[in-house]
Design a protein around this motif. Structure first.
Motif, PDB file in Angstrom:
ATOM      1  N   TRP A 133       0.944  -1.276  -0.138  1.00  0.00           N
ATOM      2  CA  TRP A 133       0.119  -0.283   0.237  1.00  0.00           C
ATOM      3  C   TRP A 133       1.475   1.192   0.322  1.00  0.00           C
ATOM      4  O   TRP A 133       0.729   1.931  -0.545  1.00  0.00           O
ATOM      5  CB  TRP A 133      -0.855  -0.520   1.364  1.00  0.00           C
ATOM      6  N   ASN A 134       2.026   1.836   0.546  1.00  0.00           N
ATOM      7  CA  ASN A 134       3.543   2.395   1.365  1.00  0.00           C
ATOM      8  C   ASN A 134       3.562   2.944  -0.620  1.00  0.00           C
ATOM      9  O   ASN A 134       3.790   4.017  -1.066  1.00  0.00           O
ATOM     10  CB  ASN A 134       3.945   2.648   2.248  1.00  0.00           C
ATOM     11  N   LEU A 135       3.211   1.511  -0.784  1.00  0.00           N
ATOM     12  CA  LEU A 135       4.445   1.545  -2.273  1.00  0.00           C
ATOM     13  C   LEU A 135       3.618   2.542  -3.316  1.00  0.00           C
ATOM     14  O   LEU A 135       4.454   2.541  -4.468  1.00  0.00           O
ATOM     15  CB  LEU A 135       5.373   0.127  -2.719  1.00  0.00           C
ATOM     16  N   THR A 136       2.493   1.699  -3.509  1.00  0.00           N
ATOM     17  CA  THR A 136       1.551   2.078  -4.575  1.00  0.00           C
ATOM     18  C   THR A 136       1.027   3.409  -4.623  1.00  0.00           C
ATOM     19  O   THR A 136       1.046   4.256  -5.216  1.00  0.00           O
ATOM     20  CB  THR A 136       0.311   1.420  -4.420  1.00  0.00           C
ATOM     21  N   ARG A 137       0.976   3.960  -2.901  1.00  0.00           N
ATOM     22  CA  ARG A 137       0.862   5.409  -3.275  1.00  0.00           C
ATOM     23  C   ARG A 137       1.410   6.556  -3.274  1.00  0.00           C
ATOM     24  O   ARG A 137       1.648   7.338  -4.428  1.00  0.00           O
ATOM     25  CB  ARG A 137       0.351   5.796  -1.623  1.00  0.00           C
ATOM     26  N   ALA A 138       3.118   6.032  -2.654  1.00  0.00           N
ATOM     27  CA  ALA A 138       4.260   6.828  -3.377  1.00  0.00           C
ATOM     28  C   ALA A 138       4.617   6.998  -4.916  1.00  0.00           C
ATOM     29  O   ALA A 138       4.859   7.836  -5.817  1.00  0.00           O
ATOM     30  CB  ALA A 138       5.506   5.555  -3.071  1.00  0.00           C
ATOM     31  N   LEU A 139       4.276   5.391  -5.853  1.00  0.00           N
ATOM     32  CA  LEU A 139       4.386   5.370  -7.334  1.00  0.00           C
ATOM     33  C   LEU A 139       2.691   6.235  -7.742  1.00  0.00           C
ATOM     34  O   LEU A 139       2.683   6.260  -8.766  1.00  0.00           O
ATOM     35  CB  LEU A 139       3.911   4.164  -7.448  1.00  0.00           C
ATOM     36  N   GLN A 140       1.722   6.459  -7.012  1.00  0.00           N
ATOM     37  CA  GLN A 140       0.294   7.165  -7.655  1.00  0.00           C
ATOM     38  C   GLN A 140       0.042   6.365  -8.452  1.00  0.00           C
ATOM     39  O   GLN A 140      -0.544   6.436  -9.266  1.00  0.00           O
ATOM     40  CB  GLN A 140       0.809   8.960  -8.418  1.00  0.00           C
ATOM     41  N   VAL A 141       0.022   4.419  -8.504  1.00  0.00           N
ATOM     42  CA  VAL A 141      -1.002   3.982  -9.064  1.00  0.00           C
ATOM     43  C   VAL A 141      -1.911   3.194  -8.221  1.00  0.00           C
ATOM     44  O   VAL A 141      -1.564   3.606  -6.884  1.00  0.00           O
ATOM     45  CB  VAL A 141       0.083   2.621  -9.426  1.00  0.00           C
ATOM     46  N   ASP A 142      -2.550   2.414  -8.197  1.00  0.00           N
ATOM     47  CA  ASP A 142      -4.441   2.018  -7.797  1.00  0.00           C
ATOM     48  C   ASP A 142      -3.482   0.469  -7.480  1.00  0.00           C
ATOM     49  O   ASP A 142      -2.628   0.044  -8.143  1.00  0.00           O
ATOM     50  CB  ASP A 142      -5.129   1.192  -8.950  1.00  0.00           C
ATOM     51  N   PHE A 143      -3.898   0.862  -5.775  1.00  0.00           N
ATOM     52  CA  PHE A 143      -3.264  -0.228  -5.624  1.00  0.00           C
ATOM     53  C   PHE A 143      -3.925  -2.073  -5.978  1.00  0.00           C
ATOM     54  O   PHE A 143      -2.999  -3.183  -6.821  1.00  0.00           O
ATOM     55  CB  PHE A 143      -4.384  -0.429  -3.613  1.00  0.00           C
ATOM     56  N   ALA A 144      -4.929  -1.863  -6.206  1.00  0.00           N
ATOM     57  CA  ALA A 144      -5.659  -3.264  -6.578  1.00  0.00           C
ATOM     58  C   ALA A 144      -5.464  -3.277  -8.226  1.00  0.00           C
ATOM     59  O   ALA A 144      -4.921  -4.553  -8.071  1.00  0.00           O
ATOM     60  CB  ALA A 144      -7.398  -3.161  -6.924  1.00  0.00           C
ATOM     61  N   GLY A 145      -5.442  -2.603  -8.887  1.00  0.00           N
ATOM     62  CA  GLY A 145      -5.486  -2.735 -10.588  1.00  0.00           C
ATOM     63  C   GLY A 145      -4.227  -3.199 -10.138  1.00  0.00           C
ATOM     64  O   GLY A 145      -4.002  -3.803 -11.822  1.00  0.00           O
ATOM     65  N   LEU A 146      -2.729  -2.732  -9.783  1.00  0.00           N
ATOM     66  CA  LEU A 146      -1.502  -3.615 -10.107  1.00  0.00           C
ATOM     67  C   LEU A 146      -1.662  -5.242 -10.013  1.00  0.00           C
ATOM     68  O   LEU A 146      -0.612  -5.636 -10.704  1.00  0.00           O
ATOM     69  CB  LEU A 146      -0.872  -2.754  -8.720  1.00  0.00           C
ATOM     70  N   LEU A 147      -2.335  -5.459  -9.553  1.00  0.00           N
ATOM     71  CA  LEU A 147      -2.279  -7.634  -9.596  1.00  0.00           C
ATOM     72  C   LEU A 147      -3.190  -7.246 -10.830  1.00  0.00           C
ATOM     73  O   LEU A 147      -3.536  -8.594 -10.844  1.00  0.00           O
ATOM     74  CB  LEU A 147      -2.978  -7.965  -8.025  1.00  0.00           C
ATOM     75  N   GLU A 148      -4.346  -6.882 -11.472  1.00  0.00           N
ATOM     76  CA  GLU A 148      -4.809  -7.016 -12.688  1.00  0.00           C
ATOM     77  C   GLU A 148      -4.605  -7.337 -13.487  1.00  0.00           C
ATOM     78  O   GLU A 148      -3.622  -6.973 -13.680  1.00  0.00           O
ATOM     79  CB  GLU A 148      -6.418  -5.582 -12.063  1.00  0.00           C
ATOM     80  N   GLU A 149      -5.425  -8.269 -14.509  1.00  0.00           N
ATOM     81  CA  GLU A 149      -4.465  -8.750 -15.579  1.00  0.00           C
ATOM     82  C   GLU A 149      -5.150  -7.155 -16.432  1.00  0.00           C
ATOM     83  O   GLU A 149      -5.982  -6.716 -16.589  1.00  0.00           O
ATOM     84  CB  GLU A 149      -5.000  -9.856 -16.757  1.00  0.00           C
ATOM     85  N   GLY A 150      -3.650  -6.975 -17.349  1.00  0.00           N
ATOM     86  CA  GLY A 150      -3.843  -6.335 -19.019  1.00  0.00           C
ATOM     87  C   GLY A 150      -3.189  -5.644 -19.562  1.00  0.00           C
ATOM     88  O   GLY A 150      -2.093  -6.312 -18.894  1.00  0.00           O
ATOM     89  N   PRO A 151      -3.670  -5.059 -20.126  1.00  0.00           N
ATOM     90  CA  PRO A 151      -2.587  -4.457 -21.616  1.00  0.00           C
ATOM     91  C   PRO A 151      -1.195  -4.123 -20.571  1.00  0.00           C
ATOM     92  O   PRO A 151      -1.439  -3.385 -19.601  1.00  0.00           O
ATOM     93  CB  PRO A 151      -2.888  -3.654 -22.587  1.00  0.00           C
ATOM     94  N   ALA A 152      -0.239  -4.639 -21.603  1.00  0.00           N
ATOM     95  CA  ALA A 152       1.586  -4.455 -20.561  1.00  0.00           C
ATOM     96  C   ALA A 152       1.420  -2.707 -21.126  1.00  0.00           C
ATOM     97  O   ALA A 152       1.213  -2.257 -22.252  1.00  0.00           O
ATOM     98  CB  ALA A 152       2.579  -4.674 -21.315  1.00  0.00           C
ATOM     99  N   ARG A 153       1.703  -2.204 -20.213  1.00  0.00           N
ATOM    100  CA  ARG A 153       2.538  -0.339 -21.010  1.00  0.00           C
ATOM    101  C   ARG A 153       3.149  -0.239 -21.908  1.00  0.00           C
ATOM    102  O   ARG A 153       4.378  -1.318 -22.074  1.00  0.00           O
ATOM    103  CB  ARG A 153       2.750   0.237 -19.655  1.00  0.00           C
ATOM    104  N   GLN A 154       2.290   0.050 -23.249  1.00  0.00           N
ATOM    105  CA  GLN A 154       3.511  -0.052 -24.409  1.00  0.00           C
ATOM    106  C   GLN A 154       4.061   1.848 -24.220  1.00  0.00           C
ATOM    107  O   GLN A 154       5.565   1.791 -24.522  1.00  0.00           O
ATOM    108  CB  GLN A 154       2.876   0.602 -25.581  1.00  0.00           C
ATOM    109  N   ILE A 155       3.808   2.538 -23.287  1.00  0.00           N
ATOM    110  CA  ILE A 155       4.811   4.008 -23.759  1.00  0.00           C
ATOM    111  C   ILE A 155       4.862   4.524 -22.213  1.00  0.00           C
ATOM    112  O   ILE A 155       3.531   4.730 -21.247  1.00  0.00           O
ATOM    113  CB  ILE A 155       3.386   5.096 -24.162  1.00  0.00           C
TER     114      ILE A 155
END
Length: 204
Positions: free
Chosen positions: A75-97
Motif C-alpha cells: 500500500w505504501n509503495l503504490t501510494r508513493a508511485l501513484q498507482v492503483d493498489f488493486a489494479g496493479l494486480l489485475e490482468e491488462g495490457p502491458a504498458r507500451q508508452i
C-alpha cells in the motif's frame, strides 16, 4: 483519512482474496509491475524509499522478486508511485508508452554558466546512456571534466549556434547539426547565441 483507510481495506481484501486463489500468479506480477510504475514516474530506488518509507534495500528486493511485500508495504509503495493498489494486480495490457510530462522533467539550473539541463533519460541509465536537453543563454557555457575512458557525447543543435570543444579540437554547430566527440577528455559546449540542444552521453 477515513476514505483512504476504506480504500486500503477494500484493496487489502481484494489482495488477500487473490492470494488465496492464485498466490504464485499474483506474486509473479508484482516485481515487474512495481518496477514499471517506478520507471514511468522517473523515480530512483532512493526516491521511492523516501516517498514510501520503505527501505531502499526492500524496494530493490521486491522489484527483483526476492521478497514478498506485506499488504501495508505494498500500500505504501503504490501510494508513493501513484498507482492503483488493486489494479496493479489485475490482468491488462502491458504498458507500451512511458510518459514524462514536461513539468515533471528533472532540471538542473546551477550546472555551468547560463545553462539549464533537463534530464530526459531514466535514473537507471545514469552512467551508461544519458539523454539531456540543454538550454543555453547567449554566452552560456557547460564545462565538463573527462568522463570514463572511452565515453563519447552526441550533441544535436535544435536552435541557435554553439561551439563544441573536445580536447584540442573545436567546431561550430548550427540548427540541425550534430557533433560526435570524445568525452573522456575535458570538453565544453559554449553558446554563441541563445541555443537549445539535445545531448546524449554514452560511456564505454
Amino acid at each position: 483519512m477515513p476514505e483512504e483507510s476504506g480504500l486500503a481495506r477494500r484493496a487489502a481484501r481484494r489482495y488477500s482474496s487473490g492470494m488465496t486463489e492464485d498466490t504464485d500468479a499474483i506474486l509473479a506480477k508484482l516485481p515487474a509491475r512495481l518496477r514499471e510504475a517506478r520507471r514511468a514516474q522517473g523515480l530512483s530506488l532512493d526516491a521511492v524509499a523516501k516517498l514510501s518509507g520503505v527501505s531502499r534495500s526492500m524496494v530493490s528486493q521486491i522489484e527483483r522478486g526476492e521478497s514478498s511485500p506485506t499488504i501495508a508495504t505494498l500500500w505504501n509503495l503504490t501510494r508513493a508511485l501513484q498507482v492503483d493498489f488493486a489494479g496493479l494486480l489485475e490482468e491488462g495490457p502491458a504498458r507500451q508508452i512511458e510518459v514524462l510530462r514536461s513539468g515533471d522533467v528533472p532540471t538542473i539550473e546551477q550546472r555551468g554558466s547560463g545553462c539549464t539541463i533537463r534530464i530526459l533519460s531514466p535514473p537507471e541509465e545514469a552512467g551508461r546512456h544519458e539523454v539531456y536537453e540543454l538550454r543555453l543563454s547567449a554566452g552560456g557555457v557547460l564545462d565538463s571534466l573527462p568522463h570514463a575512458r572511452g565515453a563519447r557525447e552526441h550533441l544535436s543543435v535544435i536552435e541557435g549556434e554553439v561551439e563544441v570543444t573536445s580536447g584540442s579540437g573545436s567546431d561550430r554547430l548550427g540548427p540541425g547539426d550534430t557533433a560526435r566527440y570524445a568525452a573522456d577528455v575535458a570538453h565544453r559546449i559554449a553558446a554563441l547565441s541563445p541555443a537549445r540542444a539535445f545531448l546524449v552521453v554514452q560511456d564505454a
